[in-house]
Design an enzyme around this catalytic site. Sequence first.
Site, PDB file in Angstrom:
ATOM      1  N   LYS A  32     -10.991  -4.788  -4.582  1.00 21.48           N
ATOM      2  CA  LYS A  32     -11.990  -3.870  -4.882  1.00 21.48           C
ATOM      3  C   LYS A  32     -11.742  -2.687  -5.147  1.00 21.48           C
ATOM      4  CE  LYS A  32     -13.722  -3.907  -0.065  1.00 21.48           C
ATOM      5  NZ  LYS A  32     -12.876  -3.300   0.706  1.00 21.48           N
TER       6      LYS A  32
ATOM      7  N   LYS B  71       0.852  -1.130  -0.035  1.00 18.44           N
ATOM      8  CA  LYS B  71      -0.056  -0.042   0.103  1.00 18.44           C
ATOM      9  C   LYS B  71       0.755   1.223   0.114  1.00 18.44           C
ATOM     10  CE  LYS B  71      -4.376  -2.011   0.941  1.00 18.44           C
ATOM     11  NZ  LYS B  71      -5.678  -1.580   1.257  1.00 18.44           N
TER      12      LYS B  71
ATOM     13  N   LYS C 138      -3.942 -10.489  -6.817  1.00 18.82           N
ATOM     14  CA  LYS C 138      -5.147 -10.694  -6.181  1.00 18.82           C
ATOM     15  C   LYS C 138      -6.464  -9.832  -6.853  1.00 18.82           C
ATOM     16  CE  LYS C 138      -5.953  -8.115  -2.041  1.00 18.82           C
ATOM     17  NZ  LYS C 138      -7.237  -7.996  -1.421  1.00 18.82           N
TER      18      LYS C 138
HETATM   19  P1  ATP Z   1      -8.990  -3.016  -0.894  1.00 20.63           P
HETATM   20  O1  ATP Z   1      -8.829  -3.147  -2.239  1.00 20.63           O
HETATM   21  O2  ATP Z   1      -9.718  -1.798  -0.519  1.00 20.63           O
HETATM   22  O3  ATP Z   1      -7.581  -3.062   0.064  1.00 20.63           O
HETATM   23  P2  ATP Z   1      -9.819  -5.501  -0.321  1.00 20.63           P
HETATM   24  O4  ATP Z   1     -10.443  -6.023  -1.603  1.00 20.63           O
HETATM   25  O5  ATP Z   1      -8.450  -6.222  -0.108  1.00 20.63           O
HETATM   26  O6  ATP Z   1      -9.705  -4.121  -0.176  1.00 20.63           O
HETATM   27  P3  ATP Z   1     -10.570  -5.904   2.290  1.00 20.63           P
HETATM   28  O7  ATP Z   1     -11.908  -5.204   2.984  1.00 20.63           O
HETATM   29  O8  ATP Z   1      -9.259  -5.461   2.791  1.00 20.63           O
HETATM   30  O9  ATP Z   1     -10.856  -6.051   0.777  1.00 20.63           O
HETATM   31  O10 ATP Z   1     -10.962  -7.430   2.818  1.00 20.63           O
HETATM   32  C1  ATP Z   1     -12.340  -7.981   3.075  1.00 20.63           C
HETATM   33  C2  ATP Z   1     -11.931  -9.632   3.084  1.00 20.63           C
HETATM   34  O11 ATP Z   1     -11.952  -9.949   1.961  1.00 20.63           O
HETATM   35  C3  ATP Z   1     -10.555  -9.893   3.895  1.00 20.63           C
HETATM   36  O12 ATP Z   1     -11.111 -11.050   4.786  1.00 20.63           O
HETATM   37  C4  ATP Z   1      -9.665 -10.302   2.851  1.00 20.63           C
HETATM   38  O13 ATP Z   1      -8.689 -11.339   3.090  1.00 20.63           O
HETATM   39  C5  ATP Z   1     -10.668 -10.918   1.943  1.00 20.63           C
HETATM   40  N1  ATP Z   1     -10.165 -10.543   0.425  1.00 20.63           N
HETATM   41  C6  ATP Z   1      -9.890  -9.398  -0.154  1.00 20.63           C
HETATM   42  N2  ATP Z   1      -9.564  -9.720  -1.222  1.00 20.63           N
HETATM   43  C7  ATP Z   1      -9.529 -11.096  -1.666  1.00 20.63           C
HETATM   44  C8  ATP Z   1      -9.161 -12.052  -2.615  1.00 20.63           C
HETATM   45  N3  ATP Z   1      -8.998 -11.302  -3.661  1.00 20.63           N
HETATM   46  N4  ATP Z   1      -9.456 -13.243  -2.580  1.00 20.63           N
HETATM   47  C9  ATP Z   1      -9.971 -13.830  -1.546  1.00 20.63           C
HETATM   48  N5  ATP Z   1     -10.298 -13.038  -0.349  1.00 20.63           N
HETATM   49  C10 ATP Z   1     -10.001 -11.725  -0.501  1.00 20.63           C
END
Ligand code: ATP
Length: 336
Positions: free
Chosen positions: A204, A119, A201
């Site tokens: 969002k 990040k 990965k």
């Molecule tokens: P951002 O992109 O804003 O950092 P993020 O998509 O990583 O967000 P979070 O809110 O940080 O999402 O994560 C919520 C949950 O979703 C966490 O348990 C995280 O491990 C899971 N998660 C996030 N991305 C993935 C992915 N690509 N595959 C599986 N689990 C995921």
Amino acid sequence: MENNTPQRRPRVLSAIQPTAIPTIGNYLGALRNWKAMSDDYDCVYAVADLHAITVRQDPATLRRQTLEAFALLLSIGLDPEKNVIFIQSHVNTHSQLAWILDCYTQFGEASRMTQFKDKSQKHADNVNVGLFTYPVLMAADILLYQANFVPIGADQKQHLEITRDIAERFNGIYGNTFTIPEAFIGKVGARVMSLQNPTQKMSKSDPNPKASVSILDTPDAIMKKFKSAVTDSEAVVRYGEGKDGINNLMSIYSCCTGKSFEEIENEFAGKGYGDFKVSVAEAVIEELTPVRERFNERITDKAYLMECAAKGADMAQRISQRTLDKVMRKVGFLQK
Ligand code: ATP
Ligand code: LTN
């Protein structure tokens, strides 16, 4: 002798940041397990808005997305009467414990966190101290509720490890204070990859809309995104090295249908990627349609959502205050 003391069910805690509408990565990696665990465990789930401001947020957007994330938790089938569902900033114990735990976390161990490194690169103009201490706030979220299990995607594993280290250190100094939590990471779906760059990965906050499928995308949009997913030139549906795109689609399909990789390989033997992509999209559409329909209904009733959030916050405050009081006594703060 008969023991009539009611046994507390093991506790589960997790949280999601209101940074955008969750993707199928969030859903398959985490949210679906939140729902699955809610029948057998004592579950506490939060919208982590305090974590979200480690990246610059527009205030009105943050407010909207926080309410949307809360509505989504109700839409994946979590019952607010049976689970504690709340918004992190509504419960003041989180920031309070986070400060105390900051003083029991070493600079060196926080520096090793890969999410911080990623990040800081992505937001090079705003490498703030909150981004650095992010895992300590997450540790506070978990330890306040004496959680036994934490359902998360694979990317959060390192944060769970530092949480355990902090808890063990604190317990070592002051005696048993915190339950040592365990990560709950599903076998498939724990790391859903980007549809456009399957070595990364799915996230969002990815600016490329074709890279991720949101839980609320229309069936049409979902179909288009899967049809344009990056694959390889072998044209054989099999799980293997160098086939990141197909491996990812197979994992998504397996999560939605319950089929093993072997069953999927047999189902699509002799068929091309085109057929396979359509089937994956259809399985995802079937899984998400009820969630999207419930969400579209719930989001229009702000009064109901706010009432649920207030009840959730009251319960969360009550549970977490007990841990915070204990910690403050142990550390040596003079009581009022
Ligand atoms: P951002 O992109 O804003 O950092 P993020 O998509 O990583 O967000 P979070 O809110 O940080 O999402 O994560 C919520 C949950 O979703 C966490 O348990 C995280 O491990 C899971 N998660 C996030 N991305 C993935 C992915 N690509 N595959 C599986 N689990 C995921
Ligand atoms: N950092 C997590 C969100 C999060 C969390 C938590 C997850 C904040 N507090 C407590 C589990 C337990 C993420 O998914 N990025």
